[in-house]
Structure formats: C-alpha cells, structure tokens
Design a protein around this motif. Structure first.
Motif, mmCIF file in Angstrom:
data_model
loop_
_atom_site.group_PDB
_atom_site.id
_atom_site.type_symbol
_atom_site.label_atom_id
_atom_site.label_comp_id
_atom_site.label_asym_id
_atom_site.label_seq_id
_atom_site.Cartn_x
_atom_site.Cartn_y
_atom_site.Cartn_z
ATOM 1 N N SER A 54 -92.120 -49.579 60.476
ATOM 2 C CA SER A 54 -91.743 -50.230 61.735
ATOM 3 C C SER A 54 -90.961 -49.290 62.651
ATOM 4 O O SER A 54 -91.100 -49.354 63.871
ATOM 5 C CB SER A 54 -90.910 -51.491 61.454
ATOM 6 O OG SER A 54 -89.811 -51.196 60.609
ATOM 7 N N LEU A 55 -90.157 -48.390 62.081
ATOM 8 C CA LEU A 55 -89.342 -47.503 62.903
ATOM 9 C C LEU A 55 -90.206 -46.532 63.703
ATOM 10 O O LEU A 55 -89.890 -46.227 64.864
ATOM 11 C CB LEU A 55 -88.355 -46.734 62.022
ATOM 12 C CG LEU A 55 -87.463 -45.716 62.727
ATOM 13 C CD1 LEU A 55 -86.692 -46.344 63.879
ATOM 14 C CD2 LEU A 55 -86.518 -45.046 61.730
ATOM 15 N N GLU A 168 -99.045 -42.862 61.583
ATOM 16 C CA GLU A 168 -98.274 -43.875 62.318
ATOM 17 C C GLU A 168 -97.233 -44.556 61.448
ATOM 18 O O GLU A 168 -96.407 -45.322 61.946
ATOM 19 C CB GLU A 168 -99.188 -44.913 62.957
ATOM 20 C CG GLU A 168 -100.096 -45.658 62.022
ATOM 21 C CD GLU A 168 -101.483 -45.040 61.919
ATOM 22 O OE1 GLU A 168 -102.441 -45.797 61.664
ATOM 23 O OE2 GLU A 168 -101.600 -43.802 62.094
ATOM 24 N N HIS A 169 -97.231 -44.293 60.143
ATOM 25 C CA HIS A 169 -96.246 -44.882 59.241
ATOM 26 C C HIS A 169 -95.065 -43.944 58.968
ATOM 27 O O HIS A 169 -94.160 -44.309 58.222
ATOM 28 C CB HIS A 169 -96.897 -45.260 57.908
ATOM 29 C CG HIS A 169 -97.904 -46.348 58.029
ATOM 30 N ND1 HIS A 169 -98.707 -46.749 56.977
ATOM 31 C CD2 HIS A 169 -98.245 -47.146 59.081
ATOM 32 C CE1 HIS A 169 -99.507 -47.731 57.369
ATOM 33 N NE2 HIS A 169 -99.245 -47.976 58.647
ATOM 34 N N SER A 170 -95.074 -42.764 59.544
ATOM 35 C CA SER A 170 -94.001 -41.792 59.317
ATOM 36 C C SER A 170 -93.083 -41.752 60.528
ATOM 37 O O SER A 170 -93.505 -41.351 61.617
ATOM 38 C CB SER A 170 -94.578 -40.396 59.065
ATOM 39 O OG SER A 170 -93.561 -39.406 59.146
ATOM 40 N N ALA A 312 -83.964 -55.002 59.477
ATOM 41 C CA ALA A 312 -84.395 -54.033 60.487
ATOM 42 C C ALA A 312 -85.849 -54.229 60.912
ATOM 43 O O ALA A 312 -86.133 -54.260 62.120
ATOM 44 C CB ALA A 312 -84.159 -52.607 59.991
ATOM 45 N N PRO A 313 -86.811 -54.392 59.991
ATOM 46 C CA PRO A 313 -88.187 -54.618 60.442
ATOM 47 C C PRO A 313 -88.350 -55.884 61.289
ATOM 48 O O PRO A 313 -89.182 -55.917 62.203
ATOM 49 C CB PRO A 313 -88.980 -54.724 59.128
ATOM 50 C CG PRO A 313 -88.164 -53.968 58.135
ATOM 51 C CD PRO A 313 -86.745 -54.243 58.518
ATOM 52 N N ILE A 315 -86.017 -57.191 63.345
ATOM 53 C CA ILE A 315 -85.497 -56.876 64.675
ATOM 54 C C ILE A 315 -86.474 -55.987 65.431
ATOM 55 O O ILE A 315 -86.753 -56.205 66.622
ATOM 56 C CB ILE A 315 -84.112 -56.201 64.569
ATOM 57 C CG1 ILE A 315 -83.071 -57.218 64.083
ATOM 58 C CG2 ILE A 315 -83.686 -55.623 65.921
ATOM 59 C CD1 ILE A 315 -81.671 -56.649 63.923
ATOM 60 N N PHE A 316 -87.034 -55.003 64.741
ATOM 61 C CA PHE A 316 -87.989 -54.115 65.392
ATOM 62 C C PHE A 316 -89.226 -54.892 65.854
ATOM 63 O O PHE A 316 -89.729 -54.687 66.964
ATOM 64 C CB PHE A 316 -88.397 -52.980 64.457
ATOM 65 C CG PHE A 316 -87.271 -52.054 64.068
ATOM 66 C CD1 PHE A 316 -86.090 -52.010 64.794
ATOM 67 C CD2 PHE A 316 -87.391 -51.223 62.960
ATOM 68 C CE1 PHE A 316 -85.053 -51.156 64.435
ATOM 69 C CE2 PHE A 316 -86.358 -50.360 62.599
ATOM 70 C CZ PHE A 316 -85.188 -50.329 63.335
ATOM 71 N N ALA A 317 -89.713 -55.777 65.011
ATOM 72 C CA ALA A 317 -90.868 -56.589 65.386
ATOM 73 C C ALA A 317 -90.537 -57.463 66.590
ATOM 74 O O ALA A 317 -91.379 -57.649 67.491
ATOM 75 C CB ALA A 317 -91.328 -57.443 64.213
ATOM 76 N N TYR A 318 -89.328 -58.012 66.612
ATOM 77 C CA TYR A 318 -88.914 -58.835 67.743
ATOM 78 C C TYR A 318 -88.979 -58.028 69.046
ATOM 79 O O TYR A 318 -89.498 -58.493 70.063
ATOM 80 C CB TYR A 318 -87.487 -59.340 67.505
ATOM 81 C CG TYR A 318 -87.042 -60.424 68.474
ATOM 82 C CD1 TYR A 318 -87.137 -61.764 68.121
ATOM 83 C CD2 TYR A 318 -86.537 -60.117 69.735
ATOM 84 C CE1 TYR A 318 -86.748 -62.779 68.993
ATOM 85 C CE2 TYR A 318 -86.148 -61.104 70.611
ATOM 86 C CZ TYR A 318 -86.249 -62.432 70.234
ATOM 87 O OH TYR A 318 -85.876 -63.421 71.124
#
Length: 322
Positions: A54-55, A168-170, A312-313, A315-318
């Motif tokens: 997600s980051l 895209e996952h790094s 954290a994921p 909040i990031f998704a939000y």
C-alpha cells in the motif's frame, strides 16, 4: 477497492481507535489539500510485513513526500524484492520452542515475528550486488548515503533478473522512481550495516565510503527549511524509536540550536501498539512534543493504539479511495 474501503470506514469506524483512524485519515487528506507535505517514518519490521503493497501506491500518488526509516526497513524491502518466494511464514510463531528456533537458524532462516528471511537468497544475494557499489565509492573517493547506494543498485538494472514481486509492491522502488528524499539514521544497526563494518575491519572497505547520521541530519535540515518555507509540513509516524525521534527533532534543532525560525510540524499522527505513557520511548503522547518545540500547540494530533500492519493500509486505502 480503495473506494469501497473508504466507504466502509466512513460507515463503520465511529468510536475509539476506529474513530481516531478515520479522523487521522481525514486530517491527512485535509492537510494535503491545503498544500501540505508529509514526512512518513517507518520503524518496526514494516518492509518484511509487506507494507509496500500500500505504501508504494501512496508514494506514486504523491501523498508521501519524504521517508525516514530504520536501516532494517531500507534493506528488508530489497530482500523481499529479490527473495519473496523463498521466505517462510511461521503462523504459530508464538509457540515455537527454543529447539525449533535453533532449527530455523540451522536452515538459514532469520525470523521476524511470523516470517523468516532466508539468509542466502535474500541477505547474501543483496550483499554481493551492493558490495560492488560500495567498492566503487571507495575507489572513486565518492562516498554516498546508504539509501543512495540502494537507489544506485535499483537503477543499475542488476536486480531485474532477481525480481520475485511486482515492482508496484516495492515502496523502495517507488521511492527510487520519484527520487524521494530518504533519511536513514543509525543505518549501522542493520544487517547490511554489520556487513559493511565487517569489511572495514578486514581492511577491504573504508568507513569514509559511507556517509552517515550527521550527513542525514544536514540533508533533513535542508529539506525541512526549503519545504516549510512554501508548505505546511506534516508527520506520519509508524512505530517509535530512532526513525520517528530523529526526524521530528529537526525542528527544535533548527529553531533552538541553529537559531533560525521555521514553523513546527502542522500535522501529527502516530500508530503504535506500545502502551502510551509519559516517558515511554515509543508511546510518549503528542502533548509532550509541544514542550520540546517539535509540534505546535494547535497541531492536529492523532494517536492510534493498534497494530500498524492493520491500521496503515486502511488509512492509505482511505486516502487513495477518492
């Protein structure tokens, strides 16, 4: 998917830590919409916990403007990038006997909570690849910061044949793509830091090839002085320890020691499952930071007492869901 998660949070997250999570996400969004720039700090084992899923998207979406992380988080994103398929998950890690831990060691598996990093396929593979860049810096007399060697390795293309996850996952690849400012205090307290030191002891490497903590603080001071002259500056802290403390202290250093005026951080959020108490290194409450000149008295403050791998994921998704 992110839009659905956002709607779910808006509807269900109404009280206690859930409400704070939503408030923090909405505050983050308001802060960015007002032209803010966000520093994100990574402690713990977030890279091995695959926070990059997600980051990395947050970085590419321009919602993170700098990262301060531990040396472990810097290197472990690289380890995961090239050895993901060789990692061993241990779901029942809480119940391992000492003998079972010894057996993991004998198999070359370094355990990080529920996941084991394979020594040969991850650590030694990266060592052999990055060591070339260290030696070049020594020979050329051009020292670099730890993350600059990582960026250099990624950009060299020498990792491509070893990739085992989508790029895209790094989060480190995403940061490299955007030349994101990274600050890695105490890098010596990492596996690659130990390896570099061992080479210095052998006489094969020189400490002068690696720039360190004071260099990072100088870079951070320049980043903050330039950024705060144009934008509000925010602080999103995952965990505690040196990653958070190093970065947030740049403000009192500039204001009190350098005797220059810069504004304090204008947004603060910390995610930690450490028990919050005055004097707790990882869990000191934000109000305490006001007395040190780190954040302003009117700064929006959020403390979410929960597991960062959950919070954290979300909040990031939000933030990515609009």
């Amino acid at each position: 998917m992110a839009a659905e998660i956002r709607a779910f949070i808006d509807h269900h997250f109404r009280h206690f830590n859930a409400a704070t999570l939503k408030d923090a996400a909405q505050g983050y969004e308001t802060f960015l919409n007002a032209g803010g720039r966000m520093m994100l700090t990574l402690a713990g084992a977030m890279s091995t916990a695959e926070l990059g899923l997600s980051l990395a998207e947050m970085i590419r979406a321009g919602k993170v403007h700098a990262i301060t992380c531990t040396g472990a988080n810097l290197e472990e994103d690289l380890f995961n990038l090239v050895a993901h398929d060789r990692y061993v998950r241990v779901p029942g890690y809480r119940y391992l006997s000492k003998q079972q831990e010894v057996e993991l060691l004998e198999r070359g598996l370094n355990r990080v909570t529920d996941t084991c990093i394979p020594e040969d396929y991850a650590i030694r593979k990266i060592q052999h690849l990055i060591e070339t860049h260290w030696r070049d810096a020594k020979q050329e007399g051009k020292p670099k910061l730890p993350h600059q060697f990582c960026y250099e390795l990624i950009r060299s293309g020498r990792l491509k044949e070893h990739y085992q996850i989508p790029l895209e996952h790094s989060w480190l690849v995403a940061a490299c793509e955007r030349s994101l400012p990274l600050f890695v205090p105490g890098w010596e307290d990492s596996t690659l830091g130990s390896i570099f030191t061992s080479l210095c002891i052998r006489g094969e490497m020189s400490p002068a090839a690696m720039r360190g903590g004071i260099d990072y603080l100088l870079e951070l001071a320049n980043w903050y002085r330039e950024g705060s002259a144009r934008h509000p500056m925010g602080f999103f802290q995952i965990g505690g320890g040196i990653a958070g403390d190093f970065a947030i202290c740049v403000v009192p250093m500039i204001r009190q020691d350098l005797e220059e005026h810069v504004p304090e951080w204008k947004y603060f959020c910390q995610i930690s499952d450490s028990t919050t108490s005055y004097g707790s290194y990882s869990g000191a409450v934000p109000n305490e930071k006001i007395t040190w000149g780190k954040i302003a008295g009117d700064c929006p403050q959020y403390v979410i007492e929960s597991d960062a791998t959950i919070v954290a994921p979300l909040i990031f998704a939000y933030l990515l869901g609009r």
